[in-house]
Enzyme design. Structure first.
Site, PDB file in Angstrom:
ATOM      1  N   CYS A 107    -108.435  39.402  34.313  1.00 40.48           N
ATOM      2  CA  CYS A 107    -109.549  40.434  34.677  1.00 40.48           C
ATOM      3  C   CYS A 107    -109.451  40.697  36.101  1.00 40.48           C
ATOM      4  O   CYS A 107    -110.256  41.792  36.543  1.00 40.48           O
ATOM      5  CB  CYS A 107    -110.879  39.530  34.570  1.00 40.48           C
ATOM      6  SG  CYS A 107    -111.139  39.032  32.691  1.00 40.48           S
ATOM      7  N   ALA A 127    -105.168  30.879  27.466  1.00 42.24           N
ATOM      8  CA  ALA A 127    -105.401  30.066  26.438  1.00 42.24           C
ATOM      9  C   ALA A 127    -104.144  29.180  26.316  1.00 42.24           C
ATOM     10  O   ALA A 127    -104.073  27.938  26.136  1.00 42.24           O
ATOM     11  CB  ALA A 127    -105.487  31.082  25.105  1.00 42.24           C
ATOM     12  N   ASP A 164    -106.641  36.094  23.219  1.00 43.97           N
ATOM     13  CA  ASP A 164    -106.969  37.542  22.972  1.00 43.97           C
ATOM     14  C   ASP A 164    -106.173  38.026  21.592  1.00 43.97           C
ATOM     15  O   ASP A 164    -106.325  39.150  21.209  1.00 43.97           O
ATOM     16  CB  ASP A 164    -106.138  38.585  24.032  1.00 43.97           C
ATOM     17  CG  ASP A 164    -107.085  38.636  25.433  1.00 43.97           C
ATOM     18  OD1 ASP A 164    -108.013  37.690  25.463  1.00 43.97           O
ATOM     19  OD2 ASP A 164    -106.569  39.357  26.252  1.00 43.97           O
TER      20      ASP A 164
END
Length: 465
Positions: free
Chosen positions: A54, A21, A296
């Site tokens: 991820c 982000a 997050d």
């Protein structure tokens, strides 16, 4: 640059967090404004920037051979685009009235203040680490950042034994269990829930349970960890529940994550019920003119339930960053919300979900019908067809699609994208039945499994079955 110096005429954007982000926001803002109009300073406390969290389980498991393959853009590449990215530097305080942040160089210990005109908070999430005896012992690993992944690999390389216990059976827990199996470990998963993958309904989680046991993973469900057992050297050597102890040479925490919002909380910024920052559609922190947040550490609107949720996914984080960067740069963009789509796998078993589970629908007061169907990934007569289970929830009477869960082999997981689009568009299951999906025997039965479930759901909400 210290706030005590003269302020530049150009605007300064400060970014806290150098991953998805934060650096997406910085990069997008740079596309809108050149260095003469916008100075960008970013702080990252870790060793790496702009990487795929991820992908960490697949790197640990050996599917991705090199750590650097997970890095999308290095600090040097960001700096080449006139983004002053300061690595191994942790922001310790946000002074909202003063428009500045305090940062500490983790190498030298030096501290300084940096002023901002616009601030982006992208501090991510932290692994849940229960306050239990032994949780901080060497050999116990949470896995959220590349630094975490490297620390786990270092432990695996230095450990002679081949026994691993994974605490928790959510996405990270299941993926780490597979990674450790691939590395030749004997793996036990200790799970508080009745079945693994609490993001699924228990009947679908049972399919995952069966598949995990088929891989040689020992599943211990309905078990609450009471402590980490440590040896004479202080290292973790097992995991204890109320009923048993499970020996371990390494312990991996897969309990989930929480928003990393301690800085925001201390600064008096608004947090939601799940501990994440609250923003408007433009990802601006509510009540603030020049503070933005994404990734997050924020809560997002669930388009199906209409409530705020915390969902830690790189897909959302990158979109948040794009939206923030456009708005900071003088453009206009919004992030409307999510439907909760996620996919994972345990070796060749694919797992997917989108929308609401049964308990989610009950919690928000929706009346619904649910159906489960068995189908195949291809036409049944075509070589390689594999079984697939699809569960679908639809609102009572209206037939509005509420959620879909899929468990199957090759070709199962990405079918959830059809349902994700239908949820985003607010389609009913009746409308879904007539979707013009692609068909050929190598790719699907003549009735795609998702459409078979929709057809059965139509009959149920109409009271035909």
């Amino acid at each position: 640059m210290s706030s005590s110096g003269a302020r530049n005429a150009r605007e300064r954007l400060v970014v806290i967090g150098g991953d998805a982000a934060g650096m997406s926001a910085a990069s997008q803002a740079r596309r809108y404004k050149d260095p003469g109009a916008l100075e960008i300073v970013a702080f990252e406390r870790g060793h790496f920037s702009s990487y795929s969290a991820c992908g960490i389980p697949y790197w640990v498991g050996g599917d991705v051979p090199e750590r650097n393959e997970l890095i999308a853009r290095s600090p040097e590449e960001h700096r080449a685009r006139d983004i002053d990215l300061r690595m191994r530097t942790e922001v310790t305080e946000i002074d909202v009235p003063g428009g500045r942040v305090r940062a500490r160089d983790l190498t030298t210990g030096a501290e300084s203040w940096t002023s901002y005109d616009q601030l982006v908070i992208a501090t991510g999430a932290r692994p849940v680490r229960p306050d239990l005896p032994g949780m901080d012992a060497p050999g116990v690993h949470g896995v959220q950042t590349l630094d975490d992944g490297q620390a786990l690999l270092d432990t695996l390389a230095a450990t002679r034994g081949r026994r691993a216990v994974v605490v928790g059976a959510g996405y990270i827990g299941v993926e780490m269990a597979e990674a450790l199996i691939n590395r030749g470990y004997q793996v036990t998963v200790v799970n508080r829930g009745a079945e693994p993958m609490a993001t699924l309904d228990p009947d679908m989680g049972r399919l995952v349970h069966t598949a995990m046991e088929g891989l040689g993973i020992t599943m211990v469900n309905d078990a609450e960890v009471t402590r980490i057992v440590t040896g004479p050297d202080g290292r973790a050597c097992g995991v204890a529940t109320a009923d048993a102890e499970y020996p371990a040479d390494v312990v991996v925490l897969g309990i989930g994550v929480r928003p990393e919002t301690a800085l925001a909380r201390a600064a008096g910024l608004p947090l939601g019920a799940h501990g994440g920052l609250l923003t408007d559609l433009g990802m601006r922190v509510r009540g603030q003119e020049n503070i933005w947040a994404g990734g997050d550490c924020v809560e997002v609107l669930d388009l199906v339930s209409g409530q705020e949720r915390h969902i830690a996914l790189g897909t959302h984080a990158n979109k948040h960053g794009q939206v923030i960067g456009a708005n900071v740069g003088g453009g206009y963009a919004t992030f409307p919300g999510v439907v909760g789509t996620a996919v994972s796998k345990v070796c060749d078993l694919e797992i997917a979900r989108t929308g609401l589970r049964e308990k989610d629908a009950r919690r928000v007061g929706l009346r619904f019908e649910s159906v489960v169907i068995e189908s195949t990934s291809r036409a049944g007569y075509y070589p390689g067809a594999s079984p697939m289970t699809v569960k679908m929830l639809a609102e009572w009477r209206t037939g509005r699609l509420l959620g879909v869960q899929i468990v199957g082999r090759e070709g199962a997981a990405k079918r959830v994208d059809v349902a994700a689009v239908a949820l985003t568009c607010g389609l009913s299951v009746e409308r879904m039945v007539m979707l013009d999906l692609g068909y050929a025997p190598p790719f699907s039965p003549v009735w795609d499994p998702v459409l078979v479930a929709a057809r059965k759901a139509v009959a149920k909400v109409r009271g035909v079955v």
